[in-house]
Design an enzyme around this catalytic site. Structure first.
Site, PDB file in Angstrom:
ATOM      1  N   GLU A 153      -5.508   3.882  13.558  1.00 31.80           N
ATOM      2  CA  GLU A 153      -4.839   3.828  12.267  1.00 31.80           C
ATOM      3  C   GLU A 153      -5.792   4.206  11.146  1.00 31.80           C
ATOM      4  OE1 GLU A 153      -1.783   3.653  12.146  1.00 31.80           O
ATOM      5  OE2 GLU A 153      -1.262   2.803  14.098  1.00 31.80           O
ATOM      6  N   CYS A 195       0.766  -6.276  12.419  1.00 28.55           N
ATOM      7  CA  CYS A 195      -0.385  -5.399  12.658  1.00 28.55           C
ATOM      8  C   CYS A 195      -0.925  -4.837  11.344  1.00 28.55           C
ATOM      9  CB  CYS A 195      -0.004  -4.266  13.605  1.00 28.55           C
ATOM     10  SG  CYS A 195       0.213  -4.760  15.323  1.00 28.55           S
ATOM     11  N   HIS A 240      -3.763   0.862  17.578  1.00 28.01           N
ATOM     12  CA  HIS A 240      -2.551   0.458  18.292  1.00 28.01           C
ATOM     13  C   HIS A 240      -2.623   0.924  19.743  1.00 28.01           C
ATOM     14  CE1 HIS A 240       0.100  -0.510  14.665  1.00 28.01           C
ATOM     15  NE2 HIS A 240       0.338  -1.469  15.535  1.00 28.01           N
TER      16      HIS A 240
END
Length: 227
Positions: free
Chosen positions: A92, A155, A178
């Site tokens: 991310e 998250c 992730h």
């Protein structure tokens, strides 16, 4: 203050903190939890990996993360989370200041259109070399890519909280990755949901850690998206 180990001439332990989440959404397992626990105690480039499992609860998860950072004083923090439906490991790039839950968390809380931190910036960038990490993972045979959305569930909440916390620790870098479903989770979906074997995911995160510790700056390669 000088610690007893420093006084004795023994260097302080250098650590990498890896966190995972407890199961959520009716699942009995969470691959991020399994990866974090599998990595605990391993050594990468002279650093010892320590792990913590965070509750899948807004607020409580970030408090647990801050406690873990104070406890371990890591030089690198990688938070992991489950992203069912994604085929590979996704690094991310940005955390946004928004809680907008598609389902309740494990405490039954479901914030909608709420800022994570009212006085906080709209977003934080990961301080990990995400492009270089994705490239290294792919070269090791692990499907990986850069992602530009960590969602708006717990998250992203933890990712934003992590980067907020690390503002006070400029020597510590961190970010979020992730991970896909495990094979047994995919089977329970009743459809052909993408999955990855646990040993592959563990190896991919090991490569990610090694690359993050090795690269001072990210690779200058294309990693964007048209949509």
């Amino acid at each position: 203050m000088t610690t007893s180990s420093e006084a004795a001439g023994t260097p302080a332990v250098r650590t990498v903190l890896v966190t995972g989440f407890e199961p959520f959404g009716g699942e009995t397992e969470n691959p991020s939890r399994q990866i974090a626990l599998e990595l605990a105690g391993r050594s990468v480039l002279g650093r010892t990996i320590v792990s913590e499992v965070l509750p899948c609860v807004f607020g409580k998860s970030t408090r647990a993360l801050r406690t873990a950072i104070r406890k371990h004083a890591p030089e690198l923090v990688i938070c992991l989370g489950q992203a069912g439906g994604r085929a590979g490991l996704t690094l991310e790039r940005v955390a946004i200041n928004l809680d907008d839950a598609p389902l309740p968390d494990n405490a039954g809380v479901r914030p909608i259109d709420q800022p994570i931190l009212k006085s906080g910036p709209a977003a934080y960038w990961s301080t990990l070399p995400v492009k270089g990490m994705a490239r290294a993972m792919a070269m090791a045979g692990i499907e990986a890519s850069v992602s530009h959305s960590a969602g708006t569930y717990v998250c992203n909440h933890v990712f934003y909280g992590l980067m907020q916390s690390l503002k006070r620790r400029p020597a510590t870098r961190g970010g979020f990755i992730h991970v896909p479903f495990l094979p047994e989770q995919s089977l329970r979906q009743g459809r052909s949901a993408p999955f990855m074997l646990l040993p592959q995911m563990v190896r991919g995160i090991e490569v990610a850690i090694e690359t993050a510790l090795s690269l001072a700056e990210d690779a200058s390669i294309a990693g964007g998206a048209t949509h």
